[in-house]
Design a protein around this motif. Structure first.
Motif, short mmCIF file in Angstrom:
data_model
loop_
_atom_site.label_atom_id
_atom_site.label_comp_id
_atom_site.label_asym_id
_atom_site.label_seq_id
_atom_site.Cartn_x
_atom_site.Cartn_y
_atom_site.Cartn_z
N GLY A 96 1.51 1.30 9.28
CA GLY A 96 0.23 2.78 10.07
C GLY A 96 0.97 2.61 11.36
O GLY A 96 1.30 3.97 12.17
N GLU A 97 1.42 1.57 12.75
CA GLU A 97 1.70 1.48 13.67
C GLU A 97 3.20 2.50 14.22
O GLU A 97 3.77 3.14 14.64
CB GLU A 97 1.64 0.69 14.77
N THR A 172 -3.80 5.15 9.11
CA THR A 172 -3.54 3.89 10.63
C THR A 172 -4.31 3.73 10.97
O THR A 172 -5.63 3.73 11.13
CB THR A 172 -2.97 5.56 11.84
N CYS A 173 -4.64 2.31 11.66
CA CYS A 173 -5.49 1.00 12.54
C CYS A 173 -5.75 1.38 13.33
O CYS A 173 -4.76 1.42 13.64
CB CYS A 173 -5.13 -0.05 11.51
N HIS A 174 -7.12 1.55 13.41
CA HIS A 174 -7.51 1.08 14.92
C HIS A 174 -8.28 0.08 14.90
O HIS A 174 -9.01 -0.41 13.72
CB HIS A 174 -8.40 2.17 14.98
N ALA A 175 -7.38 -1.09 15.61
CA ALA A 175 -8.00 -2.54 15.59
C ALA A 175 -7.78 -2.64 14.15
O ALA A 175 -6.95 -3.00 13.08
CB ALA A 175 -9.49 -2.22 16.00
N CYS A 267 -2.47 4.48 17.22
CA CYS A 267 -2.73 4.57 15.57
C CYS A 267 -3.32 6.34 14.83
O CYS A 267 -3.91 6.51 15.09
CB CYS A 267 -4.55 3.85 15.51
N SER A 268 -2.18 6.81 14.68
CA SER A 268 -2.26 8.31 15.32
C SER A 268 -2.75 9.35 13.69
O SER A 268 -2.17 8.62 12.62
CB SER A 268 -0.58 9.15 15.41
N PHE A 269 -2.88 10.48 14.16
CA PHE A 269 -3.38 11.23 12.81
C PHE A 269 -2.90 12.39 13.68
O PHE A 269 -3.47 12.93 14.81
CB PHE A 269 -4.43 11.24 12.07
#
Length: 396
Positions: A96-97, A172-175, A267-269
């Motif tokens: 994801g990053e 994507t992952c936030h933490a 962790c984009s979108f």
């Protein structure tokens, strides 16, 4: 304690948070880091040899390293390596990053390290994944308010969604949270509802707090549509912007070599540009300094309806603070997020909130009454037991 919006910081947040006055200590290189062969194979230039690999800085979810290499032509170059040991979650984080960096680099190549590869270590167990990127020398953190705001606004303005919609091609992952943004939606309200609802569901199963469940439900059902639908109604058009996804102090810095602001740990979108400033509200972040939001607004004017900006900013802070609540060791955000959602519900659905909480209290009272009645009730006695009791009384 000041807020970047006209909605004040809650008492709970004032008790547990304080804005640091010093800069973040710069990362340092220490010791030797043992590289896996899969990382060496991922170098973008074939024939590259490793000169040295050093532990570099700290990571909450894994390890980071500075890799010094020699290219076939003799030039020495540095790479940044992140290694995550969380199994399939680690895969989602690294991939994801990588996808996020790649998307931002395409629009604004100086604003993020160039991503080169992600992959898996050769050993079958434990399941370890890595991200390989350009090495940037980290200077002051957070980045300068004017330079960071200028560059972030520029990314938001120049980015173009490949579908013209909100969302992303990857979760994507936030933490450790795989964000529910991996769909394409015409409506920002729809995408954000999915995203926030997913984070809320994770928290509800962990917190086991009925009042929290109530304000979560009303925030999704009443507050989100009230604040986000107007962004795309009455002729208003909202541009899907490529967002960082977790823009806080520790993910921004000044580049020592260029003197420019850059960001990382993305962790984009594609979402509403104001989403990136939701994390600036928290007093624990140095980006809560009003210079950051003031300079950002100079570069990217507030979306209409402008009068809703304060409440939108509080709404956008929820995903970050809920994530902090459930995954950051020692987090003190539990009461903060409850109070913030209660504030929003009081603003836009006060009557429904009162009814829901009163119903919860009544049901809890009935449950307690039933429990007490059950505890106080005696088992019905048989005729033999009654006769035995009568005989004992006669003997006495």
């Amino acid at each position: 304690m000041e807020s970047i919006s006209n909605i004040g910081i809650s008492e709970a947040q004032q008790r547990v948070e304080q804005t640091p006055s010093d800069l973040i200590a710069p990362p340092i290189a220490t010791g030797t880091y043992q590289l896996d062969e899969s990382v060496i194979e991922a170098f973008p230039v074939k024939g590259t040899t490793v000169v040295h690999a050093l532990n570099y800085g700290e990571s909450l979810w894994g390890k980071t390293a500075k890799v010094i290499v020699r290219l076939p032509d003799g030039e020495v170059q540095n790479y940044f390596l992140k290694v995550v040991t969380l199994g399939s979650t680690g895969r989602s984080m690294c991939e994801g990053e990588y996808e996020s960096l790649k998307e931002i680099y395409r629009v604004s190549p100086d604003f993020v390290p160039r991503p080169f590869a992600w992959g898996r270590y050769r050993e079958p167990q434990p399941e370890i994944y890595f991200l390989l990127a350009e090495f940037r020398d980290v200077g002051d953190q957070p980045a300068d308010p004017i330079k960071l705001a200028n560059r972030l606004a520029d990314l938001h303005q120049r980015s173009e969604s490949p579908t013209g919609k909100f969302g992303f091609h990857f979760a994507t992952c936030h933490a450790k949270i795989a964000q529910k943004v991996d769909s394409w939606e015409d409506s920002w309200c729809s995408l954000y509802s999915n995203h926030l609802g997913h984070v809320m569901d994770l928290a509800k199963s962990i917190l086991q707090w009925p009042e929290f469940d109530v304000v979560c439900r009303l925030t999704l059902e009443k507050v989100v549509p009230r604040l986000l639908l107007p962004l795309q109604s009455e002729g208003r058009v909202l541009k899907p912007c490529l967002v960082h996804g977790d823009c806080w102090d520790g993910n921004t810095a000044m580049d020592i070599r260029t003197g420019e602001a850059f960001v990382f740990d993305v962790c984009s979108f594609y979402g509403h540009n104001e989403y990136d400033t939701g994390n600036w509200r928290a007093p624990r972040h140095r980006l809560s300094n009003k210079a950051y939001i003031r300079n950002y607004k100079r570069n990217f004017p507030v979306s209409e309806p402008e009068e809703d900006w304060d409440a939108r900013n509080l709404l956008y802070s929820l995903t970050f603070n809920i994530g902090n609540t459930i995954y950051i060791p020692g987090s003190s955000q539990r009461q903060v997020v409850y109070d913030d959602m209660t504030t929003l519900c009081r603003m836009f659905c006060a009557a429904e909130l009162d009814r829901a909480l009163e119903s919860l209290r009544e049901n809890r009272g009935l449950f307690n009454d039933d429990a007490q009645a059950t505890a106080g009730a005696k088992e019905p006695r048989s005729e033999d037991e009654e006769e035995e009791e009568e005989e004992e009384e006669e003997e006495v």
